[in-house]
Design a protein around this motif. Structure first.
Motif, PDB file in Angstrom:
ATOM      1  N   SER A   1      -8.543 -14.635  10.384  1.00  0.00           N
ATOM      2  CA  SER A   1      -8.932 -15.586  11.494  1.00  0.00           C
ATOM      3  C   SER A   1      -7.775 -15.732  12.406  1.00  0.00           C
ATOM      4  CB  SER A   1      -9.052 -16.959  10.905  1.00  0.00           C
ATOM      5  OG  SER A   1      -8.156 -17.629   9.883  1.00  0.00           O
ATOM      6  N   GLY A   2      -8.217 -15.730  13.694  1.00  0.00           N
ATOM      7  CA  GLY A   2      -7.001 -15.451  14.650  1.00  0.00           C
ATOM      8  C   GLY A   2      -7.657 -14.669  15.922  1.00  0.00           C
ATOM      9  N   ARG A   3      -6.497 -14.181  16.632  1.00  0.00           N
ATOM     10  CA  ARG A   3      -7.048 -13.631  17.800  1.00  0.00           C
ATOM     11  C   ARG A   3      -6.905 -11.902  17.755  1.00  0.00           C
ATOM     12  NH1 ARG A   3      -3.415 -16.148  22.269  1.00  0.00           N
ATOM     13  NH2 ARG A   3      -4.771 -14.947  23.524  1.00  0.00           N
ATOM     14  N   THR A   4      -7.940 -11.327  18.139  1.00  0.00           N
ATOM     15  CA  THR A   4      -8.138  -9.887  18.379  1.00  0.00           C
ATOM     16  C   THR A   4      -7.905  -9.129  17.223  1.00  0.00           C
ATOM     17  OG1 THR A   4      -6.663 -10.392  20.529  1.00  0.00           O
ATOM     18  CG2 THR A   4      -7.329  -8.183  20.078  1.00  0.00           C
ATOM     19  N   PHE A   5      -8.759  -9.421  16.150  1.00  0.00           N
ATOM     20  CA  PHE A   5      -8.763  -8.805  14.955  1.00  0.00           C
ATOM     21  C   PHE A   5      -8.335  -7.128  14.865  1.00  0.00           C
ATOM     22  CE2 PHE A   5      -9.319  -7.820  10.471  1.00  0.00           C
ATOM     23  CZ  PHE A   5     -10.162  -6.714  10.216  1.00  0.00           C
ATOM     24  N   ASN A   6      -9.081  -6.745  16.042  1.00  0.00           N
ATOM     25  CA  ASN A   6      -9.271  -5.148  16.103  1.00  0.00           C
ATOM     26  C   ASN A   6      -8.094  -4.571  16.540  1.00  0.00           C
ATOM     27  OD1 ASN A   6      -9.680  -5.916  18.667  1.00  0.00           O
ATOM     28  ND2 ASN A   6     -11.696  -4.922  19.055  1.00  0.00           N
ATOM     29  N   ILE A   7      -6.998  -5.209  16.664  1.00  0.00           N
ATOM     30  CA  ILE A   7      -5.745  -4.718  17.331  1.00  0.00           C
ATOM     31  C   ILE A   7      -4.786  -4.530  15.946  1.00  0.00           C
ATOM     32  CG2 ILE A   7      -5.887  -5.087  19.688  1.00  0.00           C
ATOM     33  CD1 ILE A   7      -3.635  -7.176  19.152  1.00  0.00           C
ATOM     34  N   TYR A   8      -5.224  -4.951  14.854  1.00  0.00           N
ATOM     35  CA  TYR A   8      -4.584  -5.003  13.618  1.00  0.00           C
ATOM     36  C   TYR A   8      -4.805  -3.941  12.693  1.00  0.00           C
ATOM     37  CZ  TYR A   8      -2.258  -9.449  15.311  1.00  0.00           C
ATOM     38  OH  TYR A   8      -1.580 -10.663  15.503  1.00  0.00           O
ATOM     39  N   ASP A   9      -3.559  -3.244  12.097  1.00  0.00           N
ATOM     40  CA  ASP A   9      -3.801  -2.608  11.076  1.00  0.00           C
ATOM     41  C   ASP A   9      -3.853  -3.464   9.647  1.00  0.00           C
ATOM     42  OD1 ASP A   9      -1.023  -0.141  12.007  1.00  0.00           O
ATOM     43  OD2 ASP A   9      -3.310  -0.224  12.471  1.00  0.00           O
ATOM     44  N   MET A  10      -4.716  -3.208   8.646  1.00  0.00           N
ATOM     45  CA  MET A  10      -4.843  -4.082   7.718  1.00  0.00           C
ATOM     46  C   MET A  10      -4.513  -3.295   6.297  1.00  0.00           C
ATOM     47  SD  MET A  10      -6.071  -6.700   9.210  1.00  0.00           S
ATOM     48  CE  MET A  10      -6.599  -7.707   7.757  1.00  0.00           C
ATOM     49  N   GLY A  11      -3.731  -3.950   5.756  1.00  0.00           N
ATOM     50  CA  GLY A  11      -3.370  -3.147   4.464  1.00  0.00           C
ATOM     51  C   GLY A  11      -3.611  -4.166   3.015  1.00  0.00           C
ATOM     52  N   TRP A  12      -3.873  -3.543   1.959  1.00  0.00           N
ATOM     53  CA  TRP A  12      -3.944  -4.075   0.835  1.00  0.00           C
ATOM     54  C   TRP A  12      -2.690  -3.825  -0.165  1.00  0.00           C
ATOM     55  CZ3 TRP A  12      -7.402  -7.777  -0.706  1.00  0.00           C
ATOM     56  CH2 TRP A  12      -8.527  -7.755  -0.107  1.00  0.00           C
ATOM     57  N   PHE A  13      -2.276  -4.799  -0.776  1.00  0.00           N
ATOM     58  CA  PHE A  13      -1.188  -4.579  -1.712  1.00  0.00           C
ATOM     59  C   PHE A  13      -1.546  -5.091  -3.112  1.00  0.00           C
ATOM     60  CE2 PHE A  13       2.462  -3.291   0.629  1.00  0.00           C
ATOM     61  CZ  PHE A  13       1.944  -3.323   2.230  1.00  0.00           C
ATOM     62  N   ARG A  14      -0.660  -4.838  -4.021  1.00  0.00           N
ATOM     63  CA  ARG A  14      -0.929  -5.782  -5.478  1.00  0.00           C
ATOM     64  C   ARG A  14       0.416  -5.921  -6.133  1.00  0.00           C
ATOM     65  NH1 ARG A  14      -4.077  -0.605  -8.593  1.00  0.00           N
ATOM     66  NH2 ARG A  14      -2.199   0.730  -8.947  1.00  0.00           N
ATOM     67  N   GLN A  15       0.363  -6.661  -7.068  1.00  0.00           N
ATOM     68  CA  GLN A  15       1.639  -7.294  -8.047  1.00  0.00           C
ATOM     69  C   GLN A  15       1.204  -7.340  -9.267  1.00  0.00           C
ATOM     70  OE1 GLN A  15       4.129 -10.233  -6.373  1.00  0.00           O
ATOM     71  NE2 GLN A  15       5.933  -9.230  -7.515  1.00  0.00           N
ATOM     72  N   ALA A  16       1.551  -6.577 -10.094  1.00  0.00           N
ATOM     73  CA  ALA A  16       1.066  -6.756 -11.538  1.00  0.00           C
ATOM     74  C   ALA A  16       2.137  -7.587 -12.258  1.00  0.00           C
ATOM     75  CB  ALA A  16       0.977  -5.281 -12.194  1.00  0.00           C
ATOM     76  N   PRO A  17       2.068  -8.280 -13.175  1.00  0.00           N
ATOM     77  CA  PRO A  17       2.786  -9.276 -14.078  1.00  0.00           C
ATOM     78  C   PRO A  17       4.223  -8.400 -14.392  1.00  0.00           C
ATOM     79  CG  PRO A  17       0.671  -9.597 -14.943  1.00  0.00           C
ATOM     80  CD  PRO A  17       0.404  -8.450 -14.045  1.00  0.00           C
ATOM     81  N   GLY A  18       5.454  -8.883 -13.975  1.00  0.00           N
ATOM     82  CA  GLY A  18       6.515  -8.342 -14.290  1.00  0.00           C
ATOM     83  C   GLY A  18       6.875  -7.145 -13.295  1.00  0.00           C
ATOM     84  N   LYS A  19       6.181  -6.909 -12.489  1.00  0.00           N
ATOM     85  CA  LYS A  19       6.470  -5.669 -11.495  1.00  0.00           C
ATOM     86  C   LYS A  19       6.592  -6.072 -10.169  1.00  0.00           C
ATOM     87  CE  LYS A  19       4.152  -2.364 -14.507  1.00  0.00           C
ATOM     88  NZ  LYS A  19       3.112  -1.195 -14.400  1.00  0.00           N
ATOM     89  N   GLU A  20       6.933  -5.350  -9.381  1.00  0.00           N
ATOM     90  CA  GLU A  20       7.088  -5.666  -7.969  1.00  0.00           C
ATOM     91  C   GLU A  20       5.959  -5.389  -7.145  1.00  0.00           C
ATOM     92  OE1 GLU A  20      11.946  -4.533  -7.179  1.00  0.00           O
ATOM     93  OE2 GLU A  20      10.355  -3.476  -5.959  1.00  0.00           O
ATOM     94  N   ARG A  21       5.768  -5.813  -6.135  1.00  0.00           N
ATOM     95  CA  ARG A  21       4.377  -5.590  -5.246  1.00  0.00           C
ATOM     96  C   ARG A  21       4.497  -4.298  -4.823  1.00  0.00           C
ATOM     97  NH1 ARG A  21       4.003  -9.827  -0.540  1.00  0.00           N
ATOM     98  NH2 ARG A  21       5.774  -8.511   0.460  1.00  0.00           N
ATOM     99  N   GLU A  22       3.148  -3.586  -4.864  1.00  0.00           N
ATOM    100  CA  GLU A  22       3.248  -2.349  -4.240  1.00  0.00           C
ATOM    101  C   GLU A  22       2.060  -2.140  -3.360  1.00  0.00           C
ATOM    102  OE1 GLU A  22       1.929   0.755  -6.929  1.00  0.00           O
ATOM    103  OE2 GLU A  22       0.408  -0.439  -7.818  1.00  0.00           O
ATOM    104  N   PHE A  23       2.501  -1.220  -2.370  1.00  0.00           N
ATOM    105  CA  PHE A  23       1.225  -0.800  -1.490  1.00  0.00           C
ATOM    106  C   PHE A  23       0.069  -0.183  -2.220  1.00  0.00           C
ATOM    107  CE2 PHE A  23      -0.526   0.923   2.093  1.00  0.00           C
ATOM    108  CZ  PHE A  23      -1.052   2.311   1.891  1.00  0.00           C
ATOM    109  N   VAL A  24      -1.139  -0.460  -1.752  1.00  0.00           N
ATOM    110  CA  VAL A  24      -2.235   0.222  -2.315  1.00  0.00           C
ATOM    111  C   VAL A  24      -3.032   0.875  -1.256  1.00  0.00           C
ATOM    112  CG1 VAL A  24      -4.749  -0.303  -3.304  1.00  0.00           C
ATOM    113  CG2 VAL A  24      -2.511  -1.560  -4.086  1.00  0.00           C
ATOM    114  N   ALA A  25      -3.319   0.241  -0.214  1.00  0.00           N
ATOM    115  CA  ALA A  25      -4.103   1.044   0.918  1.00  0.00           C
ATOM    116  C   ALA A  25      -3.936   0.318   2.086  1.00  0.00           C
ATOM    117  CB  ALA A  25      -5.588   1.231   0.643  1.00  0.00           C
ATOM    118  N   VAL A  26      -4.121   1.249   3.296  1.00  0.00           N
ATOM    119  CA  VAL A  26      -4.150   0.700   4.670  1.00  0.00           C
ATOM    120  C   VAL A  26      -5.051   1.392   5.603  1.00  0.00           C
ATOM    121  CG1 VAL A  26      -2.328   2.209   5.245  1.00  0.00           C
ATOM    122  CG2 VAL A  26      -2.559   0.121   6.599  1.00  0.00           C
TER     123      VAL A  26
END
Length: 124
Positions: free
Chosen positions: A25-50
């Motif tokens: 929600s916000g303005r102009t969704f279609n100018i934003y790149d969208m990514g997914w990240f994940r963080q497992a217990p005891g681990k750093e957050r990592e990039f998944v997909a964009v």
């Protein structure tokens, strides 16, 4: 103000599938790149997909290539992460993120907005 809300997480058996959604929600969704990240217990957050702002470019971490697919529906202001052949090591909190992508370098190196996350648990 941009807000991101993830949904679709849950408990699934190994080898199963889940589809995560991230509502923007916000303005102009279609100018934003969208990514997914994940963080497992005891681990750093990592990039998944964009996926880029126009939906024409995607990128994945090697560990999910061939199993996960990122997509977007600009009419619905939503980005998806279809996850298949899930493994125990995919267990994590999954976060959606975005950055203004129109006219920017690819792939993104940083993101401007983040969601609260949705838990994915894969059982053996």
């Amino acid at each position: 103000q941009v807000q991101l809300v993830e949904s679709g997480g849950g408990l699934v058996q190994g080898g199963g599938s889940l589809r995560l959604s991230c509502a923007y929600s916000g303005r102009t969704f279609n100018i934003y790149d969208m990514g997914w990240f994940r963080q497992a217990p005891g681990k750093e957050r990592e990039f998944v997909a964009v996926i880029n702002w126009s939906g024409t470019d995607t990128d994945y971490v090697d560990s999910v290539k061939g199993r996960f697919t990122i997509s977007r529906d600009n009419a619905k202001n939503t980005v998806y992460l279809q996850m298949s052949s899930l493994k125990r090591e995919d267990t994590a909190i999954y976060y959606c993120a975005c950055r203004r992508g129109y006219g920017a370098n690819w792939p993104p190196r940083s993101y401007d907005y983040w969601g609260q996350g949705t838990q994915v648990t894969v059982s053996s």
